[in-house]
Design a protein around this motif. Structure first.
Motif, mmCIF file in Angstrom:
data_model
loop_
_atom_site.group_PDB
_atom_site.id
_atom_site.type_symbol
_atom_site.label_atom_id
_atom_site.label_comp_id
_atom_site.label_asym_id
_atom_site.label_seq_id
_atom_site.Cartn_x
_atom_site.Cartn_y
_atom_site.Cartn_z
ATOM 1 N N UNK A 107 -11.786 58.490 171.659
ATOM 2 C CA UNK A 107 -12.304 58.433 170.013
ATOM 3 C C UNK A 107 -11.611 59.807 169.594
ATOM 4 N N UNK A 108 -11.470 60.874 170.272
ATOM 5 C CA UNK A 108 -10.876 62.174 169.835
ATOM 6 C C UNK A 108 -9.499 61.863 169.872
ATOM 7 N N UNK A 109 -8.965 61.189 170.798
ATOM 8 C CA UNK A 109 -7.366 60.926 170.819
ATOM 9 C C UNK A 109 -6.961 59.857 169.669
ATOM 10 N N UNK A 110 -7.788 59.038 169.435
ATOM 11 C CA UNK A 110 -7.447 58.179 168.243
ATOM 12 C C UNK A 110 -7.423 59.131 166.840
ATOM 13 N N UNK A 111 -8.457 59.836 166.730
ATOM 14 C CA UNK A 111 -8.504 60.504 165.659
ATOM 15 C C UNK A 111 -7.452 61.504 165.531
ATOM 16 N N UNK A 112 -6.921 61.863 166.477
ATOM 17 C CA UNK A 112 -5.642 62.942 166.640
ATOM 18 C C UNK A 112 -4.319 61.960 166.087
ATOM 19 N N UNK A 113 -4.469 60.942 166.708
ATOM 20 C CA UNK A 113 -3.247 59.858 166.263
ATOM 21 C C UNK A 113 -3.154 59.425 164.926
ATOM 22 N N UNK A 114 -4.576 59.176 164.431
ATOM 23 C CA UNK A 114 -4.480 58.871 162.897
ATOM 24 C C UNK A 114 -4.150 60.083 162.000
ATOM 25 N N UNK A 115 -4.606 61.230 162.387
ATOM 26 C CA UNK A 115 -4.213 62.442 161.597
ATOM 27 C C UNK A 115 -2.489 62.545 161.639
ATOM 28 N N UNK A 116 -2.118 62.328 162.838
ATOM 29 C CA UNK A 116 -0.692 62.471 162.915
ATOM 30 C C UNK A 116 0.166 61.561 162.163
ATOM 31 N N UNK A 117 -0.327 60.200 162.006
ATOM 32 C CA UNK A 117 0.319 59.314 161.485
ATOM 33 C C UNK A 117 0.179 59.398 159.872
ATOM 34 N N UNK A 118 -0.907 59.845 159.548
ATOM 35 C CA UNK A 118 -1.181 60.006 158.129
ATOM 36 C C UNK A 118 -0.066 61.391 157.742
ATOM 37 N N UNK A 119 0.020 62.525 158.288
ATOM 38 C CA UNK A 119 0.835 63.470 158.232
ATOM 39 C C UNK A 119 2.177 62.796 158.070
ATOM 40 N N UNK A 120 2.561 62.078 159.031
ATOM 41 C CA UNK A 120 4.070 61.645 159.071
ATOM 42 C C UNK A 120 4.414 60.576 157.887
ATOM 43 N N UNK A 121 3.235 59.828 157.348
ATOM 44 C CA UNK A 121 3.582 58.914 156.020
ATOM 45 C C UNK A 121 3.828 59.948 154.945
ATOM 46 N N UNK A 122 3.067 61.158 154.862
ATOM 47 C CA UNK A 122 3.084 61.765 153.716
ATOM 48 C C UNK A 122 4.423 62.673 153.711
ATOM 49 N N UNK A 123 4.793 62.865 154.800
ATOM 50 C CA UNK A 123 6.085 63.655 155.113
ATOM 51 C C UNK A 123 7.193 62.797 154.728
ATOM 52 N N UNK A 124 7.294 61.376 154.939
ATOM 53 C CA UNK A 124 8.604 60.436 154.797
ATOM 54 C C UNK A 124 8.571 59.879 153.508
ATOM 55 N N UNK A 125 7.347 60.027 152.510
ATOM 56 C CA UNK A 125 7.411 59.597 151.142
ATOM 57 C C UNK A 125 8.289 60.271 150.121
#
Length: 125
Positions: A107-125
């Protein structure tokens, strides 16, 4: 060395099942013994399947052999005393603690991946 090969097929409704095949020329009836803590397991069933040229092994797991921890069952050829295979059952508090710890880590690793994915989506917009 024995020519017998044991392959697990399933564990279903408290019965371990496997298939014995013989690669050698000597295809006499195998003498199979299953032990748990050096005690023989009763009611082991070995039947020949002539259509597939093999033997079907069924080992009902006695209720009195199921307990906390790791329980190992050894399958041997009684004639040669060679081990053909084994299977193990794990249960109890130690196991559940390990599973809960693994789930928490996942669960902790999944939360970390979700945060990284959201950050990546915000940076590429």
């Amino acid at each position: 060395m024995t020519a017998w090969t044991l392959t697990k097929t399933r564990l279903f409704e408290g019965v371990w099942e496997g298939v014995l095949t013989n690669e050698g020329v000597d295809a006499k009836v195998p003498e199979i013994v299953v032990t748990h803590l050096q005690e023989p397991v009763p009611n082991v069933d070995l039947r020949e399947n002539k259509e597939e040229a093999c033997w079907v092994l069924r080992v009902p797991i006695p209720v009195d052999r199921i307990s906390d921890g790791l329980q190992t069952f050894v399958i041997s050829d009684a004639g040669t005393e060679e081990t053909l295979g084994s299977f193990a059952l794990m249960s109890g508090d130690a196991l559940s603690y390990d599973i809960r710890a693994e789930m928490t880590l996942l669960r902790e690793e999944l939360d970390m991946l979700k945060r990284a994915f959201r950050r990546h989506c915000l940076e590429t917009m």
